[in-house]
Design an enzyme around this catalytic site. Structure first.
Site, PDB file in Angstrom:
ATOM      1  N   TYR A   1     -26.493 -83.743  31.830  1.00  0.00           N
ATOM      2  CA  TYR A   1     -26.117 -82.182  32.047  1.00  0.00           C
ATOM      3  C   TYR A   1     -27.229 -81.579  31.542  1.00  0.00           C
ATOM      4  O   TYR A   1     -27.659 -81.475  30.612  1.00  0.00           O
ATOM      5  CB  TYR A   1     -24.731 -81.939  31.035  1.00  0.00           C
ATOM      6  CG  TYR A   1     -24.299 -80.520  31.619  1.00  0.00           C
ATOM      7  CD1 TYR A   1     -23.795 -80.107  32.697  1.00  0.00           C
ATOM      8  CD2 TYR A   1     -24.254 -79.530  30.644  1.00  0.00           C
ATOM      9  CE1 TYR A   1     -23.329 -78.982  32.911  1.00  0.00           C
ATOM     10  CE2 TYR A   1     -23.762 -78.389  30.625  1.00  0.00           C
ATOM     11  CZ  TYR A   1     -23.370 -77.849  31.794  1.00  0.00           C
ATOM     12  OH  TYR A   1     -23.083 -76.743  31.963  1.00  0.00           O
TER      13      TYR A   1
ATOM     14  N   ASP B   1     -34.938 -82.485  28.138  1.00  0.00           N
ATOM     15  CA  ASP B   1     -34.079 -81.425  27.816  1.00  0.00           C
ATOM     16  C   ASP B   1     -33.406 -81.487  26.385  1.00  0.00           C
ATOM     17  O   ASP B   1     -32.507 -82.304  26.201  1.00  0.00           O
ATOM     18  CB  ASP B   1     -32.816 -81.366  28.868  1.00  0.00           C
ATOM     19  CG  ASP B   1     -32.011 -80.296  28.667  1.00  0.00           C
ATOM     20  OD1 ASP B   1     -32.175 -79.696  27.644  1.00  0.00           O
ATOM     21  OD2 ASP B   1     -30.932 -80.255  29.611  1.00  0.00           O
TER      22      ASP B   1
ATOM     23  N   LYS C   1     -29.239 -73.392  22.263  1.00  0.00           N
ATOM     24  CA  LYS C   1     -28.083 -73.562  21.189  1.00  0.00           C
ATOM     25  C   LYS C   1     -28.698 -73.324  19.541  1.00  0.00           C
ATOM     26  O   LYS C   1     -28.730 -72.037  19.312  1.00  0.00           O
ATOM     27  CB  LYS C   1     -27.692 -75.253  21.284  1.00  0.00           C
ATOM     28  CG  LYS C   1     -27.114 -75.453  22.378  1.00  0.00           C
ATOM     29  CD  LYS C   1     -26.084 -76.498  22.332  1.00  0.00           C
ATOM     30  CE  LYS C   1     -25.570 -77.076  23.902  1.00  0.00           C
ATOM     31  NZ  LYS C   1     -24.099 -76.779  24.066  1.00  0.00           N
TER      32      LYS C   1
HETATM   33  C1  LIG Z   1     -28.649 -80.687  27.170  1.00  0.00           C
HETATM   34  C2  LIG Z   1     -28.166 -79.503  27.805  1.00  0.00           C
HETATM   35  N1  LIG Z   1     -28.969 -78.875  28.579  1.00  0.00           N
HETATM   36  C3  LIG Z   1     -28.455 -77.562  29.072  1.00  0.00           C
HETATM   37  C4  LIG Z   1     -27.442 -76.997  28.869  1.00  0.00           C
HETATM   38  C5  LIG Z   1     -26.732 -75.840  29.174  1.00  0.00           C
HETATM   39  O1  LIG Z   1     -26.888 -74.744  28.270  1.00  0.00           O
HETATM   40  P1  LIG Z   1     -26.043 -73.402  28.480  1.00  0.00           P
HETATM   41  O2  LIG Z   1     -24.608 -73.797  28.193  1.00  0.00           O
HETATM   42  O3  LIG Z   1     -26.412 -72.677  27.158  1.00  0.00           O
HETATM   43  O4  LIG Z   1     -26.253 -72.837  29.590  1.00  0.00           O
HETATM   44  C6  LIG Z   1     -26.340 -77.716  27.799  1.00  0.00           C
HETATM   45  C7  LIG Z   1     -25.147 -77.177  27.533  1.00  0.00           C
HETATM   46  O5  LIG Z   1     -24.453 -77.787  26.895  1.00  0.00           O
HETATM   47  C8  LIG Z   1     -26.749 -78.915  27.359  1.00  0.00           C
HETATM   48  O6  LIG Z   1     -26.157 -79.727  26.395  1.00  0.00           O
END
Ligand SMILES: Cc1ncc(COP(=O)(O)O)c(C=O)c1O
Length: 434
Positions: free
Chosen positions: A141, A232, A260
């Protein structure tokens, strides 16, 4: 346990917001609890119930709720105003601190969410290489933008992307299973993509760890094929240690995304990495990126305060609690003769409703999410708030204690007994798995 106020509020919310919520996972069945306040490891709802929180805002709150250092930094910034549309010193301070801990990030750009961070990193990789295809991991994700909404985690039961994502938007996105270096190698040769984007430790199908030398092999095969590697680390950045997963697994990506924790619980995203790629980002280069709220002073202040508190001792504490919880829970499952699996690393953990280890998306899909959801409801009755989906990760924080962990393991025991009946001594422990 009384929940009348939350129930009534949810009826009101459903009238005005789809599913009554601002993000789908929050639509807990039959209704979510509405929060009154939160401090440390505790979250309290409007009906007066308190829970030990393992959701922790889905990851940002590594120091716990309302940490005094973060509160003080935010209050100080509020006094000075909070939205200038022009640079501030805090930007340089936070960027420099991130680069100290994550040296693969030579230059970076602040954005407002993890979604924007991965969207921008992919755009930079495409701009730099002049190629369109990207490779992602099934169940990975990376936020809610079109190009990565193909078999995303967090919604791991769906194989489709989303209505409203045109096929053209995802036709350049190729998927491979996690922990399968052979599949990746073949895909890179066949598709010659711009980049591979992956969570080095998956966190959105529950925590799923790279097996053996997988990440090092990913690095080798991407380098050999001239493909940019994007880690990521929106979840793992400053969670598995100040250097993130790339430090733990000793693998250097070309680009990294963060979010985060670096915003200390306020909206933020970061993408950064190799100087020659980042120098292509506007205004220096022709890869466009912009945002009204990018580098927001409050997020910068909260993030900097959070990173200032994080030190070896904090990581030792949260990682030790994680080890303790996983060990105690695994032992308890054995005593209960329940064939379920506990996985995680550092301060990340999850109980999988499956009788098999979870190493990729297909393994995760064979977990029983419906059972998990009932179980998470029983845990709330016991005073423990877990993320309400099997496909999320539970997080510990500096504010959690050994006593919280011991209490939680007892709560798990009672909730599991409620779910399966008293199963101690059950000669057929697999009866409940799917
Ligand atoms: C690994 C990862 N990348 C990207 C995102 C997207 O972040 P945001 O919710 O701040 O847009 C998340 C969200 O949980 C995530 O867990």
């Amino acid at each position: 346990m009384r929940t009348d106020k939350s129930h009534a509020l949810y009826q009101e919310a459903k009238e005005i917001m789809p599913g009554g919520v601002s993000s789908p996972v929050r639509a807990i069945d039959p209704y979510p609890f509405y929060v009154q306040s939160a401090r440390g490891a505790q979250i309290t709802d409007v009906d007066g119930n308190s829970y030990i929180d393992y959701c922790m805002g889905y990851g940002p709150l590594v120091l716990g709720h309302a940490h005094p250092a973060v509160r003080a930094a935010v209050a100080k910034q509020l006094e000075k105003g909070w939205d200038y549309g022009t640079p501030i010193t805090l930007e340089i301070d936070l960027a420099a601190r991130i680069r100290t801990h994550v040296p693969s990030i030579e230059m970076l750009r602040f954005v407002s969410t993890g979604t924007e961070a991965t969207m921008s990193a992919v755009r930079a990789a495409r701009g730099f290489t002049g190629k369109d295809t990207i490779v992602k991991i099934e169940g990975g994700y990376h936020g809610a933008h079109d190009a990565v909404l193909v078999k995303p985690g967090s919604a791991a039961t769906s194989t489709a992307s989303s209505l409203g994502v045109p096929p053209e938007a995802v036709k350049n996105t190729v998927q491979v299973p996690f922990n399968d270096i052979g599949a990746l190698a073949v895909t890179l040769e066949k598709h010659e993509p711009a980049c591979v984007i992956m969570e080095p430790v998956m966190g959105n199908i529950g925590p799923v760890l790279p097996v053996g030398a997988y990440l090092k092999e990913v690095r080798s095969v991407t380098s050999e094929n001239d493909v940019l590697l994007i880690f990521d680390e929106v979840i793992t950045g400053f969670r598995l240690g100040a250097g993130g997963a790339q430090h733990v697994y000793d693998v250097v990506p070309d680009l990294t995304t963060l979010g985060k924790i670096v915003g200390g619980g306020f909206p933020i995203g970061v993408f950064g990495g190799k100087r020659e790629v980042m120098e292509l980002v506007a205004p220096l280069g022709a890869v466009y990126n912009a945002g009204t709220f990018s580098g927001h002073p409050i997020s910068l202040a909260a993030g900097l305060a959070t990173l200032s508190v994080l030190n070896e001792e904090v990581y030792r504490h949260i990682n030790r609690l994680g080890d303790q919880l996983r060990r105690m829970l695994t032992d308890r499952l054995a005593e209960l003769r329940l064939n379920l699996v506990v996985q995680g690393i550092g301060s990340m953990f999850q109980l999988f409703f499956a009788g098999h280890p979870v190493q990729n998306y297909e393994d995760a899909r064979r977990c029983d999410d419906r059972l998990y959801k009932r179980f998470a409801g029983f845990m709330r009755d016991e005073g423990v708030f877990l993320p309400p989906s099997q496909y999320e990760t539970c997080f510990l924080s500096l504010a959690h204690s050994s006593e919280d962990v011991a209490f939680t393991v007892e709560a798990y025991t009672r909730a599991l007994e409620k779910l399966f009946g008293r199963v101690v001594g059950n000669p057929n422990p697999q009866h409940h798995t799917t």
